[in-house]
Design an enzyme around this catalytic site. Structure first.
Site, mmCIF file in Angstrom:
data_model
loop_
_atom_site.group_PDB
_atom_site.id
_atom_site.type_symbol
_atom_site.label_atom_id
_atom_site.label_comp_id
_atom_site.label_asym_id
_atom_site.label_seq_id
_atom_site.Cartn_x
_atom_site.Cartn_y
_atom_site.Cartn_z
ATOM 1 N N LYS A 1 0.851 -1.194 0.000
ATOM 2 C CA LYS A 1 0.000 0.000 0.000
ATOM 3 C C LYS A 1 0.882 1.237 0.000
ATOM 4 O O LYS A 1 1.885 1.294 0.721
ATOM 5 C CB LYS A 1 -0.946 0.002 1.211
ATOM 6 C CG LYS A 1 -1.771 1.284 1.326
ATOM 7 C CD LYS A 1 -2.969 1.138 2.274
ATOM 8 C CE LYS A 1 -2.641 1.320 3.718
ATOM 9 N NZ LYS A 1 -2.044 2.627 4.097
ATOM 10 N N GLU B 1 -9.333 7.552 3.849
ATOM 11 C CA GLU B 1 -9.229 7.824 5.281
ATOM 12 C C GLU B 1 -9.787 9.192 5.636
ATOM 13 O O GLU B 1 -9.386 10.213 5.067
ATOM 14 C CB GLU B 1 -7.758 7.706 5.733
ATOM 15 C CG GLU B 1 -7.600 7.967 7.233
ATOM 16 C CD GLU B 1 -6.290 7.470 7.823
ATOM 17 O OE1 GLU B 1 -5.517 6.792 7.100
ATOM 18 O OE2 GLU B 1 -6.030 7.757 9.001
HETATM 19 O O1 KIV Z 1 -1.110 2.391 8.815
HETATM 20 C C1 KIV Z 1 -2.312 2.113 8.942
HETATM 21 O O2 KIV Z 1 -2.738 1.495 9.923
HETATM 22 C C2 KIV Z 1 -3.231 2.550 7.899
HETATM 23 C C3 KIV Z 1 -4.688 2.379 8.149
HETATM 24 C C4 KIV Z 1 -5.155 3.273 9.210
HETATM 25 C C5 KIV Z 1 -5.482 2.519 6.917
HETATM 26 O O3 KIV Z 1 -2.807 3.014 6.898
#
Ligand code: KIV
Length: 272
Positions: A121, A190
């Site tokens: 991600k 988010e």
């Molecule tokens: O780092 C994380 O936990 C996240 C989530 C809050 C989506 O990116």
């Protein structure tokens, strides 16, 4: 028992896309270690995110910026060892992908090879498209992340809701469409207004995963330590606490201390 617990089939990016098509919501939680990941997987969670929130939750930093690629690989490899069914997505940490697609690919390859992750991600849209393209061209699935992107906290200045203004909302929609066109398999949204989450989720064919973005997202994510009430002092209104584990764990530890001091532990059956 959920439908998923009956089925041993691994969750893939294609499964998530089929879930959106069927209107079945996706449940995602963060995981940073083996023991917690075993619990999440056995419960039937669809996706475990090895989030860079490990920087806050596990290491006690104020922001997500300090966590390193080596530390993310350590957390991710612990999670991967525990998981039989869930898709394991790993955050590329701050500094490991921005501005240079070659570095982004090298960071991704380390995460995939050393941790055995299933996807990565990245935070951002237009600005990081070259990095996303290069990672995708190596065959690695990419999840996007728009709205409140914590790695940019010093640019935003606060953790307040993003994209309330039309200009930022339009840019977010354009970024979301770009991420879909590039080939991302899902996007985290988010802390944006619920109406914008709905608009973006309807406009895309790939799933959106909301956090603090209302019910219209195709799935939801929370930081596990928040929903279990381990992070006692962090209480934004989008978090639902399913347990108050900080208090229960502290009480259990106090009980143990008492037992030891009063010579009530170990007893006769707790010795050899
Ligand atoms: O780092 C994380 O936990 C996240 C989530 C809050 C989506 O990116």
């Amino acid at each position: 028992m959920s439908v998923h617990q009956k089925s041993p089939r691994r969750v893939t990016t294609h499964v998530l896309q089929a879930m959106k098509a069927k209107g079945e919501k996706i449940a995602m939680l963060t995981g940073y270690d083996y023991s917690m990941a075993r619990i999440l997987d056995e419960a039937g969670i669809d996706v475990i995110l090895v989030g860079d929130s490990a920087s806050n939750v596990m290491a006690g930093h104020e922001t997500t910026l300090p966590i390193t690629l080596d530390q993310m690989i350590y957390h991710a490899s612990s999670v991967v060892r525990a998981v039989k069914r869930a898709l394991v997505v790993v955050d590329l940490p701050f500094g490991s992908y921005q501005g240079n697609s070659r570095i982004a690919l090298e960071s991704t390859i380390r995460i995939m090879k050393e941790a055995g992750a299933h996807a990565v991600k990245l935070e951002g849209g237009f600005e990081i498209q070259e990095s996303i393209k290069r990672i995708l061209s190596a065959g690695v699935p990419v999840m996007g992340h728009l709205g409140l992107t914590p790695q940019s906290i010093y640019k935003f200045g606060t953790y307040n809701v993003r994209a309330r203004e039309e200009e930022e909302a339009n840019k977010l929609m354009e970024d979301a469409q770009l991420l879909e066109e590039l080939g991302c398999f899902a996007i985290v949204l988010e802390k944006i207004p619920a109406a914008l989450t709905e608009k973006v989720s309807k406009a895309l064919t790939i799933p959106t995963i909301g956090i603090g973005g209302g019910p219209a997202a195709d799935g939801q994510v929370l930081v596990t330590h928040d929903m279990l009430g381990i992070t006692k002092d962090f209480q934004p209104r989008f978090i639902r606490r399913y347990l108050e584990l900080f208090d229960s764990m502290r009480d259990a530890v106090q009980h143990y201390i008492d037992d030891v001091k009063k010579l009530q532990f170990p007893n006769e059956s707790e010795q050899y």
